[in-house]
Design a protein around this motif. Structure first.
Motif, PDB file in Angstrom:
ATOM      1  N   UNK A 165      71.601 -47.191  65.570  1.00  0.00           N
ATOM      2  CA  UNK A 165      70.974 -47.871  64.444  1.00  0.00           C
ATOM      3  C   UNK A 165      70.632 -49.295  64.857  1.00  0.00           C
ATOM      4  N   UNK A 166      69.459 -49.742  64.449  1.00  0.00           N
ATOM      5  CA  UNK A 166      69.037 -51.115  64.706  1.00  0.00           C
ATOM      6  C   UNK A 166      68.313 -51.636  63.468  1.00  0.00           C
ATOM      7  N   UNK A 167      68.835 -52.694  62.896  1.00  0.00           N
ATOM      8  CA  UNK A 167      68.155 -53.336  61.773  1.00  0.00           C
ATOM      9  C   UNK A 167      67.876 -52.426  60.600  1.00  0.00           C
ATOM     10  N   UNK A 168      68.776 -51.530  60.293  1.00  0.00           N
ATOM     11  CA  UNK A 168      68.588 -50.635  59.156  1.00  0.00           C
ATOM     12  C   UNK A 168      67.729 -49.430  59.439  1.00  0.00           C
ATOM     13  N   UNK A 169      67.353 -49.238  60.693  1.00  0.00           N
ATOM     14  CA  UNK A 169      66.583 -48.054  61.076  1.00  0.00           C
ATOM     15  C   UNK A 169      67.439 -47.168  61.970  1.00  0.00           C
ATOM     16  N   UNK A 170      67.482 -45.896  61.631  1.00  0.00           N
ATOM     17  CA  UNK A 170      68.140 -44.921  62.486  1.00  0.00           C
ATOM     18  C   UNK A 170      67.185 -44.633  63.634  1.00  0.00           C
ATOM     19  N   UNK A 171      67.472 -45.202  64.791  1.00  0.00           N
ATOM     20  CA  UNK A 171      66.573 -45.091  65.933  1.00  0.00           C
ATOM     21  C   UNK A 171      66.787 -43.804  66.703  1.00  0.00           C
ATOM     22  N   UNK A 176      74.411 -44.402  56.657  1.00  0.00           N
ATOM     23  CA  UNK A 176      74.140 -44.696  55.246  1.00  0.00           C
ATOM     24  C   UNK A 176      75.132 -45.706  54.692  1.00  0.00           C
ATOM     25  N   UNK A 177      76.404 -45.556  55.066  1.00  0.00           N
ATOM     26  CA  UNK A 177      77.442 -46.455  54.558  1.00  0.00           C
ATOM     27  C   UNK A 177      77.167 -47.900  54.971  1.00  0.00           C
ATOM     28  N   UNK A 178      76.617 -48.078  56.160  1.00  0.00           N
ATOM     29  CA  UNK A 178      76.325 -49.418  56.654  1.00  0.00           C
ATOM     30  C   UNK A 178      74.971 -49.932  56.183  1.00  0.00           C
ATOM     31  N   UNK A 179      74.018 -49.011  56.016  1.00  0.00           N
ATOM     32  CA  UNK A 179      72.652 -49.374  55.644  1.00  0.00           C
ATOM     33  C   UNK A 179      72.158 -48.435  54.537  1.00  0.00           C
ATOM     34  N   UNK A 180      72.461 -48.743  53.281  1.00  0.00           N
ATOM     35  CA  UNK A 180      72.072 -47.850  52.184  1.00  0.00           C
ATOM     36  C   UNK A 180      70.563 -47.594  52.100  1.00  0.00           C
ATOM     37  N   UNK A 181      69.766 -48.517  52.618  1.00  0.00           N
ATOM     38  CA  UNK A 181      68.302 -48.347  52.580  1.00  0.00           C
ATOM     39  C   UNK A 181      67.773 -47.897  53.943  1.00  0.00           C
ATOM     40  N   UNK A 212      54.439 -38.935  64.145  1.00  0.00           N
ATOM     41  CA  UNK A 212      55.729 -39.305  63.553  1.00  0.00           C
ATOM     42  C   UNK A 212      55.597 -39.345  62.032  1.00  0.00           C
ATOM     43  N   UNK A 213      56.641 -38.891  61.374  1.00  0.00           N
ATOM     44  CA  UNK A 213      56.781 -39.087  59.936  1.00  0.00           C
ATOM     45  C   UNK A 213      57.733 -40.255  59.739  1.00  0.00           C
ATOM     46  N   UNK A 214      57.385 -41.150  58.843  1.00  0.00           N
ATOM     47  CA  UNK A 214      58.230 -42.292  58.518  1.00  0.00           C
ATOM     48  C   UNK A 214      58.963 -41.945  57.225  1.00  0.00           C
ATOM     49  N   UNK A 215      60.278 -41.979  57.283  1.00  0.00           N
ATOM     50  CA  UNK A 215      61.079 -41.594  56.134  1.00  0.00           C
ATOM     51  C   UNK A 215      61.978 -42.733  55.692  1.00  0.00           C
ATOM     52  N   UNK A 216      62.313 -42.718  54.415  1.00  0.00           N
ATOM     53  CA  UNK A 216      63.310 -43.643  53.900  1.00  0.00           C
ATOM     54  C   UNK A 216      64.195 -42.874  52.952  1.00  0.00           C
ATOM     55  N   UNK A 217      65.360 -43.416  52.731  1.00  0.00           N
ATOM     56  CA  UNK A 217      66.300 -42.783  51.825  1.00  0.00           C
ATOM     57  C   UNK A 217      65.763 -42.931  50.404  1.00  0.00           C
ATOM     58  N   UNK A 218      65.731 -41.843  49.674  1.00  0.00           N
ATOM     59  CA  UNK A 218      65.194 -41.844  48.313  1.00  0.00           C
ATOM     60  C   UNK A 218      66.073 -42.664  47.376  1.00  0.00           C
TER      61      UNK A 218
END
Length: 145
Positions: free
Chosen positions: A68-74, A96-101, A139-145
């Protein structure tokens, strides 16, 4: 299957991470040729120092990892021999626990990964025709709903 999550201990673990990466990619990225896999395998270790790496360890051996880097799961990869044991889900819950968004980019052609992330509450928010190396793997760009 019992496993523990811990921080990757350092560069001496990179060869095992690469072996996990290769096993995972060969099991799930059927759109890549062997030459494509070699192209990426030569580049993957260079990304390790730039992310916060977590290892999933089974019987003293790394069986999966995330970065993980800067809230992105790399990166999130699980060795083919350990798929379906909850390792990927545990690594994702920790992120998720570290970066809810949390956000993630996933190869559109990797249907298994797309399904995994959608199952875990991600939604598609964008698409790119080329991957981060400029190659024709959308690539698909996803975020947590």
């Amino acid at each position: 299957m019992r496993f523990e999550l811990r921080a990757v201990e350092g560069e001496h673990e990179y060869p095992r991470l690469l072996a996990v990466w290769r096993s995972s990619v060969e099991a799930t990225h059927d759109f890549l040729t062997p030459a494509d896999i070699e192209f990426f395998a030569a580049r993957v270790p260079a990304y390790f120092p730039g992310v916060d790496l977590t290892a999933a360890v089974v019987d003293g051996v790394v069986a999966g990892f995330s970065g993980v880097a800067g809230g992105e799961l790399a990166m999130l990869f699980v060795h083919a021999a350990h798929r379906g044991e909850g390792i990927g889900s545990a690594l994702l819950r920790k992120a998720f626990a570290e970066f809810p968004r949390l956000t993630v980019d996933v190869n559109e052609q990797n249907a298994q990964a797309v399904g995994f992330y959608l199952h875990h509450g991600f939604v598609v928010v964008g698409r790119s025709e080329l991957d981060s190396e400029g190659r024709p793997f959308p690539l698909l760009h996803l975020k947590r709903a």
